[in-house]
Design a protein around this motif. Structure first.
Motif, PDB file in Angstrom:
ATOM      1  N   LEU A 126      26.034  37.550   6.231  1.00  0.00           N
ATOM      2  CA  LEU A 126      25.796  37.167   7.617  1.00  0.00           C
ATOM      3  C   LEU A 126      25.826  38.410   8.494  1.00  0.00           C
ATOM      4  CD1 LEU A 126      26.399  34.383   6.380  1.00  0.00           C
ATOM      5  CD2 LEU A 126      27.638  33.817   8.472  1.00  0.00           C
ATOM      6  N   TYR A 127      24.849  38.480   9.399  1.00  0.00           N
ATOM      7  CA  TYR A 127      24.748  39.579  10.346  1.00  0.00           C
ATOM      8  C   TYR A 127      24.644  38.986  11.754  1.00  0.00           C
ATOM      9  CZ  TYR A 127      23.483  42.024   6.058  1.00  0.00           C
ATOM     10  OH  TYR A 127      23.491  42.519   4.785  1.00  0.00           O
ATOM     11  N   THR A 128      25.140  39.699  12.744  1.00  0.00           N
ATOM     12  CA  THR A 128      25.097  39.190  14.112  1.00  0.00           C
ATOM     13  C   THR A 128      24.197  40.045  14.988  1.00  0.00           C
ATOM     14  OG1 THR A 128      27.132  40.413  14.608  1.00  0.00           O
ATOM     15  CG2 THR A 128      27.355  38.091  14.035  1.00  0.00           C
ATOM     16  N   THR A 129      23.575  39.392  15.952  1.00  0.00           N
ATOM     17  CA  THR A 129      22.600  40.025  16.830  1.00  0.00           C
ATOM     18  C   THR A 129      23.277  40.879  17.908  1.00  0.00           C
ATOM     19  OG1 THR A 129      22.575  38.256  18.482  1.00  0.00           O
ATOM     20  CG2 THR A 129      21.191  37.953  16.534  1.00  0.00           C
ATOM     21  N   ARG A 130      22.460  41.413  18.801  1.00  0.00           N
ATOM     22  CA  ARG A 130      22.968  42.158  19.960  1.00  0.00           C
ATOM     23  C   ARG A 130      23.181  41.249  21.166  1.00  0.00           C
ATOM     24  NH1 ARG A 130      18.193  44.764  20.048  1.00  0.00           N
ATOM     25  NH2 ARG A 130      18.403  45.336  22.220  1.00  0.00           N
ATOM     26  N   LYS A 131      23.036  39.939  20.997  1.00  0.00           N
ATOM     27  CA  LYS A 131      23.104  39.017  22.134  1.00  0.00           C
ATOM     28  C   LYS A 131      24.531  38.529  22.381  1.00  0.00           C
ATOM     29  CE  LYS A 131      19.625  36.378  20.700  1.00  0.00           C
ATOM     30  NZ  LYS A 131      18.575  35.325  20.749  1.00  0.00           N
ATOM     31  N   HIS A 132      25.458  39.477  22.408  1.00  0.00           N
ATOM     32  CA  HIS A 132      26.846  39.169  22.733  1.00  0.00           C
ATOM     33  C   HIS A 132      26.983  38.957  24.238  1.00  0.00           C
ATOM     34  CE1 HIS A 132      26.853  43.300  24.145  1.00  0.00           C
ATOM     35  NE2 HIS A 132      26.340  43.628  22.972  1.00  0.00           N
ATOM     36  N   LEU A 156      19.386  50.095  19.973  1.00  0.00           N
ATOM     37  CA  LEU A 156      17.981  50.405  19.729  1.00  0.00           C
ATOM     38  C   LEU A 156      17.772  51.703  18.978  1.00  0.00           C
ATOM     39  CD1 LEU A 156      16.422  49.427  23.176  1.00  0.00           C
ATOM     40  CD2 LEU A 156      16.370  48.123  21.058  1.00  0.00           C
ATOM     41  N   SER A 157      18.748  52.591  19.004  1.00  0.00           N
ATOM     42  CA  SER A 157      18.561  53.921  18.424  1.00  0.00           C
ATOM     43  C   SER A 157      18.769  53.974  16.917  1.00  0.00           C
ATOM     44  CB  SER A 157      19.525  54.921  19.079  1.00  0.00           C
ATOM     45  OG  SER A 157      19.362  54.941  20.475  1.00  0.00           O
ATOM     46  N   GLU A 158      19.324  52.914  16.318  1.00  0.00           N
ATOM     47  CA  GLU A 158      19.730  53.040  14.922  1.00  0.00           C
ATOM     48  C   GLU A 158      18.767  52.448  13.909  1.00  0.00           C
ATOM     49  OE1 GLU A 158      22.712  49.261  14.206  1.00  0.00           O
ATOM     50  OE2 GLU A 158      23.558  51.152  14.897  1.00  0.00           O
TER      51      GLU A 158
END
Length: 294
Positions: A126-132, A156-158
Protein backbone atom coordinates in the motif's frame (compact mmCIF):
# COMPACT_ATOMS: atom_id res chain seq x y z
CA UNK A 1 11.86 8.19 11.44
CA UNK A 2 10.53 11.31 9.74
CA UNK A 3 12.58 14.43 10.48
CA UNK A 4 10.49 17.12 12.17
CA UNK A 5 12.43 20.36 12.79
CA UNK A 6 12.36 22.27 16.06
CA UNK A 7 10.55 25.14 14.36
CA UNK A 8 7.63 22.81 13.63
CA UNK A 9 7.53 21.70 17.27
CA UNK A 10 7.39 25.34 18.34
CA UNK A 11 4.65 26.11 15.82
CA UNK A 12 2.51 23.18 16.97
CA UNK A 13 2.60 24.61 20.49
CA UNK A 14 2.24 28.25 19.48
CA UNK A 15 -0.89 27.52 17.42
CA UNK A 16 -2.65 26.80 20.74
CA UNK A 17 -0.66 29.13 23.02
CA UNK A 18 0.17 32.37 21.20
CA UNK A 19 1.21 34.10 24.46
CA UNK A 20 0.33 32.35 27.74
CA UNK A 21 -2.31 30.14 29.37
CA UNK A 22 -4.79 32.63 30.81
CA UNK A 23 -6.76 30.01 32.76
CA UNK A 24 -3.80 28.52 34.63
CA UNK A 25 -2.38 31.98 35.25
CA UNK A 26 -5.65 33.26 36.63
CA UNK A 27 -6.14 30.27 38.92
CA UNK A 28 -2.67 30.67 40.39
CA UNK A 29 -1.79 26.97 40.12
CA UNK A 30 1.11 27.26 37.67
CA UNK A 31 3.92 26.44 40.11
CA UNK A 32 2.34 23.28 41.53
CA UNK A 33 4.11 20.05 40.43
CA UNK A 34 2.08 17.60 38.41
CA UNK A 35 2.00 14.64 36.02
CA UNK A 36 0.34 14.34 32.60
CA UNK A 37 -0.47 11.00 30.98
CA UNK A 38 -1.93 9.97 27.62
CA UNK A 39 -3.93 6.77 27.47
CA UNK A 40 -5.66 4.88 24.66
CA UNK A 41 -9.43 4.41 24.89
CA UNK A 42 -9.41 1.90 21.99
CA UNK A 43 -6.94 -0.45 20.36
CA UNK A 44 -4.46 1.80 18.55
CA UNK A 45 -1.39 1.81 16.37
CA UNK A 46 0.72 4.60 17.82
CA UNK A 47 2.17 7.50 15.90
CA UNK A 48 3.27 10.98 16.93
CA UNK A 49 4.61 9.85 20.30
CA UNK A 50 8.13 11.16 19.69
CA UNK A 51 6.68 14.43 18.43
CA UNK A 52 4.42 14.67 21.47
CA UNK A 53 7.35 13.97 23.77
CA UNK A 54 9.41 16.70 22.11
CA UNK A 55 6.51 19.15 22.52
CA UNK A 56 6.27 18.35 26.22
CA UNK A 57 10.02 18.79 26.63
CA UNK A 58 9.98 22.04 24.67
CA UNK A 59 7.25 23.33 26.98
CA UNK A 60 9.48 22.50 29.96
CA UNK A 61 8.21 19.11 31.14
CA UNK A 62 10.28 15.97 31.77
CA UNK A 63 9.15 12.90 29.83
CA UNK A 64 8.97 9.83 32.07
CA UNK A 65 7.38 7.27 29.74
CA UNK A 66 7.06 6.95 25.96
CA UNK A 67 6.11 4.09 23.67
CA UNK A 68 7.51 4.21 20.11
CA UNK A 69 5.65 4.82 16.87
CA UNK A 70 4.17 1.72 15.20
CA UNK A 71 3.57 -0.06 18.51
CA UNK A 72 0.05 -1.49 18.80
CA UNK A 73 -1.58 -0.95 22.19
CA UNK A 74 -4.81 -2.13 23.78
CA UNK A 75 -7.43 0.10 25.37
CA UNK A 76 -6.39 1.58 28.71
CA UNK A 77 -2.62 1.64 28.11
CA UNK A 78 -0.65 4.72 29.13
CA UNK A 79 1.84 5.32 26.31
CA UNK A 80 3.17 8.82 27.03
CA UNK A 81 3.67 10.58 30.35
CA UNK A 82 5.60 13.55 31.69
CA UNK A 83 6.09 15.56 34.86
CA UNK A 84 6.56 19.26 35.50
CA UNK A 85 4.89 22.38 36.77
CA UNK A 86 1.15 22.66 36.20
CA UNK A 87 1.69 25.68 33.95
CA UNK A 88 3.94 23.62 31.70
CA UNK A 89 1.62 20.62 31.54
CA UNK A 90 -1.50 22.65 30.77
CA UNK A 91 0.37 24.66 28.15
CA UNK A 92 1.27 21.52 26.17
CA UNK A 93 -1.86 19.47 26.95
CA UNK A 94 -4.22 20.09 23.99
CA UNK A 95 -1.53 20.67 21.41
CA UNK A 96 0.01 17.27 22.17
CA UNK A 97 -3.38 15.58 22.35
CA UNK A 98 -4.33 16.96 18.92
CA UNK A 99 -1.11 15.64 17.37
CA UNK A 100 -1.57 12.21 18.93
CA UNK A 101 -5.25 11.87 18.04
CA UNK A 102 -4.65 12.78 14.39
CA UNK A 103 -1.46 10.74 13.97
CA UNK A 104 -2.73 7.64 15.80
CA UNK A 105 -5.98 7.80 13.83
CA UNK A 106 -4.08 7.76 10.53
CA UNK A 107 -1.69 5.03 11.68
CA UNK A 108 -4.52 2.83 12.95
CA UNK A 109 -6.55 3.24 9.74
CA UNK A 110 -3.48 2.50 7.64
CA UNK A 111 -2.78 -0.67 9.61
CA UNK A 112 -6.40 -1.79 9.16
CA UNK A 113 -6.18 -1.33 5.38
CA UNK A 114 -2.83 -3.12 5.20
CA UNK A 115 -4.27 -6.00 7.22
CA UNK A 116 -7.33 -6.26 4.96
CA UNK A 117 -5.23 -6.26 1.79
CA UNK A 118 -2.81 -8.86 3.09
CA UNK A 119 -5.57 -11.20 4.15
CA UNK A 120 -6.18 -11.60 0.42
CA UNK A 121 -2.61 -11.13 -0.80
CA UNK A 122 0.25 -11.38 1.75
CA UNK A 123 2.52 -9.53 -0.70
CA UNK A 124 0.19 -6.57 -1.19
CA UNK A 125 1.87 -3.16 -0.95
CA UNK A 126 0.00 0.00 0.00
CA UNK A 127 1.20 3.47 -0.95
CA UNK A 128 -0.33 6.83 -0.05
CA UNK A 129 -0.82 9.88 -2.24
CA UNK A 130 0.21 13.50 -1.70
CA UNK A 131 -3.40 14.46 -0.90
CA UNK A 132 -2.86 14.74 2.84
CA UNK A 133 -4.61 17.44 4.90
CA UNK A 134 -2.66 20.68 4.26
CA UNK A 135 -0.08 21.40 6.95
CA UNK A 136 0.04 17.81 8.24
CA UNK A 137 2.57 16.27 5.84
CA UNK A 138 5.36 15.27 8.29
CA UNK A 139 2.86 13.85 10.78
CA UNK A 140 0.86 12.14 8.02
CA UNK A 141 3.90 10.49 6.43
CA UNK A 142 5.14 9.36 9.83
CA UNK A 143 1.70 7.90 10.59
CA UNK A 144 1.30 5.89 7.38
CA UNK A 145 4.79 4.46 7.88
CA UNK A 146 3.79 3.44 11.40
CA UNK A 147 0.73 1.74 9.95
CA UNK A 148 2.72 -0.31 7.45
CA UNK A 149 2.31 1.66 4.20
CA UNK A 150 4.78 3.77 2.24
CA UNK A 151 4.43 7.16 0.56
CA UNK A 152 3.80 6.80 -3.15
CA UNK A 153 5.34 10.14 -3.97
CA UNK A 154 6.55 12.74 -1.47
CA UNK A 155 6.97 15.57 -3.98
CA UNK A 156 7.19 16.53 -7.62
CA UNK A 157 10.99 16.45 -7.65
CA UNK A 158 11.48 12.77 -6.87
CA UNK A 159 9.54 10.81 -9.50
CA UNK A 160 8.14 11.10 -13.01
CA UNK A 161 4.40 10.56 -13.05
CA UNK A 162 2.63 11.71 -16.22
CA UNK A 163 -1.04 12.63 -15.80
CA UNK A 164 -3.74 13.53 -18.28
CA UNK A 165 -3.07 17.15 -17.37
CA UNK A 166 0.46 16.75 -18.79
CA UNK A 167 -0.74 14.86 -21.85
CA UNK A 168 -3.03 17.77 -22.73
CA UNK A 169 0.10 19.80 -23.53
CA UNK A 170 1.71 17.00 -25.54
CA UNK A 171 -1.06 16.08 -27.90
CA UNK A 172 -2.13 13.04 -25.93
CA UNK A 173 -0.48 9.64 -25.58
CA UNK A 174 0.97 9.74 -29.09
CA UNK A 175 2.77 12.96 -28.25
CA UNK A 176 4.24 11.41 -25.12
CA UNK A 177 5.38 8.32 -27.01
CA UNK A 178 7.18 10.50 -29.54
CA UNK A 179 9.06 12.19 -26.67
CA UNK A 180 9.69 9.01 -24.72
CA UNK A 181 13.22 8.24 -26.03
CA UNK A 182 14.41 11.76 -25.18
CA UNK A 183 12.79 11.64 -21.73
CA UNK A 184 14.38 8.27 -21.02
CA UNK A 185 17.82 9.67 -21.93
CA UNK A 186 17.33 12.65 -19.61
CA UNK A 187 16.27 10.66 -16.55
CA UNK A 188 18.04 7.33 -16.88
CA UNK A 189 17.89 6.61 -13.14
CA UNK A 190 14.13 7.25 -12.86
CA UNK A 191 11.12 5.16 -13.81
CA UNK A 192 8.58 6.78 -16.09
CA UNK A 193 5.04 6.11 -14.86
CA UNK A 194 1.91 7.21 -16.74
CA UNK A 195 -1.59 7.40 -15.31
CA UNK A 196 -4.40 6.16 -17.55
CA UNK A 197 -8.13 5.50 -17.33
CA UNK A 198 -8.43 3.06 -20.24
CA UNK A 199 -6.86 -0.37 -20.78
CA UNK A 200 -6.26 0.45 -24.46
CA UNK A 201 -4.02 3.37 -23.46
CA UNK A 202 -2.11 1.12 -21.05
CA UNK A 203 -1.46 -1.45 -23.78
CA UNK A 204 -0.18 1.26 -26.12
CA UNK A 205 2.15 2.71 -23.50
CA UNK A 206 3.47 -0.69 -22.38
CA UNK A 207 4.33 -1.49 -25.98
CA UNK A 208 6.09 1.88 -26.32
CA UNK A 209 8.36 1.09 -23.35
CA UNK A 210 7.18 3.09 -20.35
CA UNK A 211 8.28 1.69 -17.00
CA UNK A 212 4.90 1.68 -15.32
CA UNK A 213 1.18 2.29 -15.54
CA UNK A 214 -1.02 3.80 -12.85
CA UNK A 215 -4.71 3.04 -13.38
CA UNK A 216 -7.08 5.74 -12.14
CA UNK A 217 -10.50 4.54 -10.95
CA UNK A 218 -10.45 1.46 -13.16
CA UNK A 219 -12.70 -1.28 -11.67
CA UNK A 220 -10.89 -4.23 -10.13
CA UNK A 221 -12.55 -6.75 -12.45
CA UNK A 222 -11.44 -4.81 -15.53
CA UNK A 223 -7.86 -4.69 -14.22
CA UNK A 224 -7.84 -8.39 -13.40
CA UNK A 225 -8.50 -9.18 -17.04
CA UNK A 226 -5.79 -6.82 -18.34
CA UNK A 227 -2.76 -7.30 -16.08
CA UNK A 228 -1.68 -10.63 -17.58
CA UNK A 229 -1.71 -9.12 -21.09
CA UNK A 230 0.32 -6.12 -19.95
CA UNK A 231 2.88 -8.31 -18.18
CA UNK A 232 3.23 -10.43 -21.33
CA UNK A 233 4.27 -7.27 -23.18
CA UNK A 234 6.73 -6.26 -20.44
CA UNK A 235 7.22 -8.59 -17.46
CA UNK A 236 8.95 -5.75 -15.55
CA UNK A 237 6.13 -3.25 -16.05
CA UNK A 238 5.12 -1.62 -12.75
CA UNK A 239 1.33 -1.68 -12.34
CA UNK A 240 -0.50 0.44 -9.79
CA UNK A 241 -4.17 0.99 -9.00
CA UNK A 242 -5.29 4.37 -7.66
CA UNK A 243 -8.45 6.31 -7.06
CA UNK A 244 -11.32 5.36 -4.82
CA UNK A 245 -9.64 2.43 -3.04
CA UNK A 246 -10.96 2.00 0.50
CA UNK A 247 -11.87 -0.64 3.08
CA UNK A 248 -14.91 -1.89 1.14
CA UNK A 249 -13.05 -2.71 -2.08
CA UNK A 250 -9.39 -3.06 -1.14
CA UNK A 251 -9.49 -6.85 -1.08
CA UNK A 252 -10.80 -6.97 -4.64
CA UNK A 253 -7.80 -4.90 -5.78
CA UNK A 254 -5.36 -6.81 -3.58
CA UNK A 255 -6.41 -10.05 -5.26
CA UNK A 256 -5.04 -8.78 -8.59
CA UNK A 257 -1.36 -9.21 -9.44
CA UNK A 258 -0.68 -5.48 -9.11
CA UNK A 259 2.59 -4.05 -7.82
CA UNK A 260 0.86 -1.60 -5.51
CA UNK A 261 -2.34 0.07 -4.38
CA UNK A 262 -2.29 3.86 -4.08
CA UNK A 263 -4.64 5.35 -1.47
CA UNK A 264 -5.68 8.66 0.03
CA UNK A 265 -8.19 7.19 2.51
CA UNK A 266 -5.78 6.82 5.50
CA UNK A 267 -5.23 10.58 5.75
CA UNK A 268 -8.92 11.18 6.50
CA UNK A 269 -9.31 8.56 9.21
CA UNK A 270 -11.35 9.48 12.28
CA UNK A 271 -9.09 10.80 15.04
CA UNK A 272 -8.12 8.35 17.76
CA UNK A 273 -9.86 8.70 21.13
CA UNK A 274 -7.12 9.47 23.66
CA UNK A 275 -7.69 10.14 27.34
CA UNK A 276 -5.52 12.74 29.07
CA UNK A 277 -5.06 13.00 32.83
CA UNK A 278 -3.26 15.84 34.64
CA UNK A 279 -2.83 15.37 38.37
CA UNK A 280 -0.83 17.10 41.10
CA UNK A 281 2.19 15.35 42.58
CA UNK A 282 4.59 16.06 45.43
CA UNK A 283 7.51 16.60 45.31
CA UNK A 284 8.54 18.24 42.03
CA UNK A 285 10.26 15.68 39.76
CA UNK A 286 14.01 15.42 39.31
CA UNK A 287 15.59 17.14 36.30
CA UNK A 288 17.16 13.87 35.15
CA UNK A 289 14.62 11.04 35.50
CA UNK A 290 15.10 7.60 34.03
CA UNK A 291 12.96 7.76 30.89
CA UNK A 292 11.35 4.45 29.99
CA UNK A 293 11.05 3.48 26.33
CA UNK A 294 8.79 0.47 25.78
Amino acid sequence: MVFIPEATIDQLIQDDVPYFDLTTQGLGIGDRPGRISFQSRDRLVLSGTQTGARMLQRAGATVTEMFPNAKEVESGVTFLAAEGKAATLHLAWKAVQNVLEYACGVATKTAQLVRLARETNPQAMLYTTRKHIPGTKPLAVQAILAGGAYPHRLGLSETILVFEQHLNFLGGIEGLISQLPQLQRQVKEKKIIVEVKEISAALELATAGVDGIQFDKVPAQTLAEAIATLKSINPNLVTLAAGGIHADNIQAYAAIALDGLVLTAPYFAPPADIKVQIEPIVPLPSNNPDVKFA
